[in-house]
Design an enzyme around this catalytic site. Structure first.
Site, PDB file in Angstrom:
ATOM      1  N   ASP A 104       0.807  -1.214   0.000  1.00  0.00           N
ATOM      2  CA  ASP A 104       0.000   0.000   0.000  1.00  0.00           C
ATOM      3  C   ASP A 104       0.847   1.275   0.000  1.00  0.00           C
ATOM      4  O   ASP A 104       0.543   2.230  -0.720  1.00  0.00           O
ATOM      5  CB  ASP A 104      -1.045  -0.006   1.136  1.00  0.00           C
ATOM      6  CG  ASP A 104      -0.433  -0.338   2.481  1.00  0.00           C
ATOM      7  OD1 ASP A 104       0.778  -0.622   2.541  1.00  0.00           O
ATOM      8  OD2 ASP A 104      -1.177  -0.295   3.487  1.00  0.00           O
ATOM      9  N   ARG A 172      -0.208  -7.954  11.125  1.00  0.00           N
ATOM     10  CA  ARG A 172      -0.297  -6.849  12.070  1.00  0.00           C
ATOM     11  C   ARG A 172      -1.717  -6.317  12.175  1.00  0.00           C
ATOM     12  O   ARG A 172      -2.252  -6.106  13.251  1.00  0.00           O
ATOM     13  CB  ARG A 172       0.604  -5.695  11.618  1.00  0.00           C
ATOM     14  CG  ARG A 172       1.982  -5.721  12.202  1.00  0.00           C
ATOM     15  CD  ARG A 172       2.780  -4.553  11.673  1.00  0.00           C
ATOM     16  NE  ARG A 172       2.942  -4.637  10.221  1.00  0.00           N
ATOM     17  CZ  ARG A 172       3.105  -3.602   9.414  1.00  0.00           C
ATOM     18  NH1 ARG A 172       3.074  -2.368   9.917  1.00  0.00           N
ATOM     19  NH2 ARG A 172       3.270  -3.771   8.124  1.00  0.00           N
TER      20      ARG A 172
END
Lengths: 342, 342, 342, 342
Positions: A104, A172
């Protein structure tokens, strides 16, 4: 055309297959010339690159990591005029387009460059499978296979000792690797960041499995925090990304389970081995297809877009779609898995 | 409900994960009772079955093959009134529904039974990935991984000896395994039943690779026949399915290549090892999802339908869709691969 | 004869192959009857056992762990008269001899029992390869393969990020797994308990590798302590064996290396996955041979002795030899490896 | 010193680890300079070699095959004065010694050269493990692991279909791979060239296993011929070594078993995948140790000798010992395995 390629962000099995696919297709079909930037955007910023003739990519499709190296450098770092930096380099080296392979962050950068007029296309990369605009990303299935194989091993030793094994896998912010590897390994409970179970609930599943004579297997994504986590539960040294450097949530959970249930418990953190493997066949095929499609996208002038997997097809979508939001595990997948817990 | 499960046709990694998924979900959510038929329809016809309590399916998700056994038996064999046979058995044993896990033959049978009013749902199974109504079937990716790993090994020995290695993979009518494993292993030419290259063309690619200093790798689906095959090219002893029992097309091609190009060539037939492995994580997840979804389909009364994968979703479709036509490799996938040949 | 079998201590890939080998040979050649104690000596003490007919051992040779379960129970615990306990059980159940499969603790117990007149033979087991009376023990090579594969993966991700990877493998007191897996993976420095390098020296090797453009790989046995370890270096929570429960020496070393050399460093603890795998072919063959030989030893009246590997032969030696001293890595093996460091 | 290295004969996992070990040790300890001959003796004869600086061997330890290439060329071919040819080359290029890595043919050549005064040392290489002067050779254990894994897979599919699986593994003259992989996979009968069972006996074991409800697994070395083989049993096209190019003994046995016992039987020929793998950790360690020891042998002036494994030690022995006789499977190992048949 002269095309520059870079790999940026965390490494991921399949990056080399993308590079190879792009170079061979460009060479064969369009007589493109390729250069590869060393360590992602750093190579663009510092003008550190190598030529990528066909023979440089031979045999690399099955090799993990990236022959180009990677880093988290960013041309817009510290308020720099990233577009100007990249444009100057492209002019000097007469580079016509850039293929940016990354997650991203990288795609966000690519999109900013594109908006500033730089001819760039993206290839999505994330071991975590958290990019919204593509069904799957290469690297994810390799990580799932490695995690599954490790979980299988943990079960065997757990069974012999009647222990509860708590295994921490990558993830995460999203629990895709935990969901898939946990389901594949027949975990008795899977802990995802998206659906925070309480320690109470986790212990309930562990006890149910233990009562049936099984050695409980708990799979936990690194970003999971129990909904009833006691004060200081995650009080560990943190690494550069703010995640616990060692022992994280698994090391915190195992003694709690042992204390509450009296079942001997052991924690294992799979860690970096999950991203370091040779890509599976699945990921090599996906990566190769994305690499060749990226060259088509360049020649079709699809700048500001990235290639993606939809069903069984390779399509292309605006970069903005990829960076809009994180792809989290949907409730339907969670319920599908949950029914098997305990 | 009381649900009968059977696995029919060629075995396939993931069958046990389907069974396990169905039994656990049914047991947990609906308090279903399960029985398993031995050796597919044979078990229904002869009333040979075992109970499938939860504890019988423990730990089987990662095991290849099928704990129920399989066969090519068929209740309609030899003009028998299959529906009557199955109905009688179901009445006697008070079985409410059948989950039939199998390929096109099995699903065809399931559909006939359904049309005759038998409550049956299907789960698609094919190592070859040739079923039209689902994006992928479990077992396929396991076969591709095993084939890819074997092709990697063949390349290493080929490289040392500067030999052309010709590897035959599964695929009587469709080339999916050849396409994926060949692309993953970086084959210099892939021969699919759907796109019959000539020996001339194959030799062209082999020569091109050899001229670049590579040890050529040719991947060929067992059902491939060169467009210019000389008389008697495939004149081998045939097995029960009409396919050459040994040495098939790879053994025929290798000496031809050696003769025409003067490049030492060796054939390898991967054979049964491709279907015998432990399922990969991917296939275990897919199979587990299909197994739990099949139980939902039964409880939703979706008889005459089967569960399927579309994109990332498990859906259900009429059985008739699955048996309509073979899913062959489309031209777009062929062209995507072809550009990398030579 | 009626023979009791037990597996004791930490689990180890190959235990099931020993059991299978013993049972089949005894059944075939001598018409022996077998029983298996649950969880090692606990099963003897508490009279918790199962019959072991041939069909109970089918197909278990390739499965990791132990179907009998294991524990660290000990008949002499807390000053108990272990020999009396075992003898009473054997009389009651008419057991003629016991085959005890275990490490130094188990073999020490077996020897005490033997000295008290109990007919017991030993089969050496240690993942760590630290038993003196046998060239290798089963489980060791499996652990080395798993560790090597993991180290290969760490190298790939290390290379992409130009990081120093610090990997901790099993070995509290001896460095065999570190030595073999480190040598196999081409580690730039291997840290063994037997040859305590200083942090200074480790950093020297890391820097040398880094200067040559490599991503340094440091393999460290869990029991290693640097010769110049600063105060509090190993100040972690300790587990039941006094070893750091998490992050041990690797987690301590990585930040030190990063600090001194400015090279980004990451620690990984391989942990329990090393002992949980399916046994390799090597270990299955060794374990099977030891199992069948143990039955011969029983029938030959070789009580107080254990089977062992010497060169390519299975021999038998007094139990006392096995428990005399730990087999550490000799200086010659260390020097052989050391020359490749840096 | 300036040392030439060559790899000759069939390729074998571990060759690269030998080369790497030799080059690093020589470079580090003695400041040796290395060159590598292309394709074995052909490179010496034709003066086709490459320099082997340290950086050329980086990372190759885990790669199968040989970076130098190999062939069956021989300086004494066709009555040539091989010693003169080699000496002339060595004088011209100022090569002080040659390390020849190969099997019995290569070592025979090395010995002839040594007798003619050429400074040459040997490193034994044979996938088949048939060299007498060393306990094991690298490559053998890798082949056993690959074969074992394939046999595991064949058992799974065999079990599902209640079929007899007949698997052919490498071993023209000796049955080591068949013995080890067959024992590891729990084969119901293993057919070695050294101990020719009759078809009658093989069928006896197959039937016994089938009667116990197992899917029989028959492992057969390619060089095995049944003692009661009917006329024309092995009448196949032969390859350059006189061995059947396809379908060999397994393809001959399977239909015979099916015919005699009425048990559906399938043949699989593992073939070239057995020698093409990445070396296992075991083989990498052994190969590395042999490579470093070969350099010591050169510097110690041990010409006409080769390095070898004895127990856990690397020793050196006269080349004549290696080529004296084939190391066949001894009767003791056969009897050890035989008791588990059926």
């Amino acid at each position: 055309m002269k095309i520059g390629i870079l790999t940026s962000g965390g490494d991921c099995p399949g990056l080399n297959a993308v590079i190879r696919g792009a170079v061979i297709k460009g060479d064969r079909l369009f007589e493109d010339e390729f250069i590869g930037y060393r360590d992602g955007w750093r190579g663009v910023i510092e003008g550190d690159w190598m030529t990528l003739p066909r023979r440089r990519v031979r045999g690399i499709g099955r090799i993990g990591g990236t022959i180009l190296g990677t880093s988290r450098a960013n041309p817009f770092h510290d308020g720099a005029d990233g577009a100007e930096i990249v444009r100057r380099h492209m002019d000097e080296q007469e580079v016509d387009a850039i293929i940016a392979i990354g997650g991203d962050g990288t795609l966000f950068t690519a999109n900013r460059l594109s908006e500033a007029g730089i001819p760039v296309v993206g290839v999505p990369k994330t071991v975590d499978n958290d990019l919204d605009a593509t069904d799957y990303t290469f690297g994810f299935h390799t990580a799932v296979e490695i995690a599954t194989e490790s979980l299988d091993r943990l079960r065997m030793t757990g069974d012999s000792h009647h222990r509860c094994m708590v295994a921490e896998v990558m993830g995460r912010s999203v629990g895709w690797i935990a969901l898939h590897s946990g389901m594949a390994a027949g975990a008795h409970v899977i802990c995802l960041p998206e659906f925070p179970l309480s320690i109470e609930e986790i212990c309930g599943y562990v006890k149910a499995a233990h009562d049936r004579g099984r050695a409980p297997l708990v799979v936990v994504a690194e970003g999971f925090v129990p909904s009833d986590a006691p004060e200081g539960f995650m009080d560990y040294d943190l690494d550069e990304f703010g995640r616990p450097r060692f022992g994280g949530v698994a090391a915190a959970l195992a003694p709690l389970i042992e204390e509450r249930l009296g079942i001997e418990s052991r924690a294992t953190v799979l860690g970096h081995i999950q991203r370091g493997g040779e890509p599976t066949g699945y990921d090599r095929v996906l990566a190769t297809r994305l690499g060749t499609a990226a060259v088509d996208l360049v020649h079709g002038g699809g700048f500001g877009r990235m290639v993606a997997l939809r069903g069984t097809d390779i399509v292309d979508v605006p970069l903005t779609e990829a960076i809009d939001s994180l792809k989290t595990v949907p409730a339907s997948r969670w319920h599908e898995a949950e029914v098997l817990f305990g």
